[in-house]
Write a protein that holds these residues in place. Structure first.
Motif, mmCIF file in Angstrom:
data_model
loop_
_atom_site.group_PDB
_atom_site.id
_atom_site.type_symbol
_atom_site.label_atom_id
_atom_site.label_comp_id
_atom_site.label_asym_id
_atom_site.label_seq_id
_atom_site.Cartn_x
_atom_site.Cartn_y
_atom_site.Cartn_z
ATOM 1 N N THR A 22 -12.601 19.517 -5.717
ATOM 2 C CA THR A 22 -13.575 18.938 -4.804
ATOM 3 C C THR A 22 -12.942 17.698 -4.154
ATOM 4 O O THR A 22 -12.318 16.884 -4.828
ATOM 5 C CB THR A 22 -14.893 18.598 -5.529
ATOM 6 O OG1 THR A 22 -15.870 18.163 -4.580
ATOM 7 C CG2 THR A 22 -14.720 17.520 -6.591
ATOM 8 N N LEU B 151 -18.946 13.270 -9.839
ATOM 9 C CA LEU B 151 -18.449 14.633 -9.815
ATOM 10 C C LEU B 151 -19.001 15.406 -11.006
ATOM 11 O O LEU B 151 -19.197 14.842 -12.081
ATOM 12 C CB LEU B 151 -16.928 14.661 -9.856
ATOM 13 C CG LEU B 151 -16.197 13.856 -8.784
ATOM 14 C CD1 LEU B 151 -14.692 14.076 -8.924
ATOM 15 C CD2 LEU B 151 -16.673 14.201 -7.401
ATOM 16 N N GLU C 128 -16.111 22.700 -9.675
ATOM 17 C CA GLU C 128 -16.381 21.289 -9.396
ATOM 18 C C GLU C 128 -17.342 21.145 -8.226
ATOM 19 O O GLU C 128 -17.383 21.997 -7.325
ATOM 20 C CB GLU C 128 -15.093 20.527 -9.052
ATOM 21 C CG GLU C 128 -14.008 20.568 -10.109
ATOM 22 C CD GLU C 128 -13.029 21.706 -9.894
ATOM 23 O OE1 GLU C 128 -11.902 21.632 -10.421
ATOM 24 O OE2 GLU C 128 -13.375 22.665 -9.175
ATOM 25 N N TYR D 161 -10.083 16.412 -6.516
ATOM 26 C CA TYR D 161 -10.289 16.244 -7.948
ATOM 27 C C TYR D 161 -10.539 17.604 -8.599
ATOM 28 O O TYR D 161 -11.343 18.407 -8.092
ATOM 29 C CB TYR D 161 -11.471 15.306 -8.199
ATOM 30 C CG TYR D 161 -11.119 13.862 -7.964
ATOM 31 C CD1 TYR D 161 -10.910 13.385 -6.677
ATOM 32 C CD2 TYR D 161 -10.972 12.969 -9.037
ATOM 33 C CE1 TYR D 161 -10.557 12.058 -6.451
ATOM 34 C CE2 TYR D 161 -10.629 11.647 -8.819
ATOM 35 C CZ TYR D 161 -10.421 11.208 -7.521
ATOM 36 O OH TYR D 161 -10.067 9.896 -7.307
ATOM 37 N N TYR D 162 -9.853 17.829 -9.716
ATOM 38 C CA TYR D 162 -9.932 19.096 -10.430
ATOM 39 C C TYR D 162 -10.350 18.856 -11.870
ATOM 40 O O TYR D 162 -9.902 17.905 -12.507
ATOM 41 C CB TYR D 162 -8.565 19.772 -10.469
ATOM 42 C CG TYR D 162 -7.964 20.100 -9.120
ATOM 43 C CD1 TYR D 162 -7.163 19.184 -8.453
ATOM 44 C CD2 TYR D 162 -8.180 21.344 -8.533
ATOM 45 C CE1 TYR D 162 -6.596 19.491 -7.226
ATOM 46 C CE2 TYR D 162 -7.615 21.661 -7.308
ATOM 47 C CZ TYR D 162 -6.830 20.723 -6.656
ATOM 48 O OH TYR D 162 -6.273 21.032 -5.440
ATOM 49 N N CYS D 163 -11.170 19.757 -12.410
ATOM 50 C CA CYS D 163 -11.383 19.738 -13.849
ATOM 51 C C CYS D 163 -10.493 20.793 -14.506
ATOM 52 O O CYS D 163 -10.066 21.764 -13.865
ATOM 53 C CB CYS D 163 -12.844 19.918 -14.221
ATOM 54 S SG CYS D 163 -13.582 21.490 -13.807
ATOM 55 N N TRP E 274 -10.127 15.581 -16.213
ATOM 56 C CA TRP E 274 -10.121 15.475 -14.758
ATOM 57 C C TRP E 274 -8.711 15.091 -14.311
ATOM 58 O O TRP E 274 -8.079 14.217 -14.902
ATOM 59 C CB TRP E 274 -11.097 14.419 -14.263
ATOM 60 C CG TRP E 274 -12.533 14.809 -14.370
ATOM 61 C CD1 TRP E 274 -13.421 14.438 -15.334
ATOM 62 C CD2 TRP E 274 -13.266 15.644 -13.461
ATOM 63 N NE1 TRP E 274 -14.659 14.988 -15.090
ATOM 64 C CE2 TRP E 274 -14.590 15.737 -13.938
ATOM 65 C CE3 TRP E 274 -12.936 16.315 -12.281
ATOM 66 C CZ2 TRP E 274 -15.575 16.474 -13.287
ATOM 67 C CZ3 TRP E 274 -13.909 17.051 -11.629
ATOM 68 C CH2 TRP E 274 -15.216 17.119 -12.130
ATOM 69 N N CYS F 199 -18.550 19.328 -13.147
ATOM 70 C CA CYS F 199 -17.750 20.532 -13.353
ATOM 71 C C CYS F 199 -18.548 21.450 -14.261
ATOM 72 O O CYS F 199 -18.768 21.131 -15.432
ATOM 73 C CB CYS F 199 -16.409 20.191 -13.966
ATOM 74 S SG CYS F 199 -15.422 21.630 -14.448
#
Length: 115
Positions: free
Chosen positions: A109, A20, A6, A93-95, A36, A22
């Motif tokens: 991120t 954002l 990310e 925040y994660y993918c 997400w 990824c």
């Protein structure tokens, strides 16, 4: 090996925007649903948005009308456009994707929204 990375987080004021990204590798990106998630301090990780391999999308209620998830399969990249940000959007925040029986996550991120 599947890798997700990310980028694009940072500091924004309430009402502002961030985008954002990824970047994915190690998988056939085009055929996988992507998601997400976010995690605020002291909270559990929560779902934010998802996009299917065909581009169908869904969102958690708190971000509907403000966030847009998209993907560019030719670049193996997932995006999250975040508009009209609110302080409660502050989180890491994660993918995520699920493949070969496993769930894969990026390192996250940080997004910080000031009032």
């Amino acid at each position: 090996q599947v890798y997700l990375r990310e980028s694009g987080g940072g500091l924004a004021q309430a009402g502002g925007s961030l985008r954002l990204s990824c970047a994915a590798s190690g998988l056939n990106f085009a055929i996988h649903a992507m998601r997400w998630y976010r995690q605020a301090p002291g909270n559990q990780r929560e779902f934010v948005a998802a996009i299917s391999s065909r581009g169908a999308t869904n969102y958690t209620d708190s971000v509907k009308g403000r966030f847009t998830i998209s993907r560019v399969n030719g670049r193996n990249t997932l995006f999250l456009q975040m508009d009209n940000l609110k302080p409660e959007d502050t989180a890491v925040y994660y993918c995520n994707t699920n493949t070969r029986g496993n769930a894969y996550w990026g390192q996250g991120t940080q997004v910080t929204v000031s009032a």
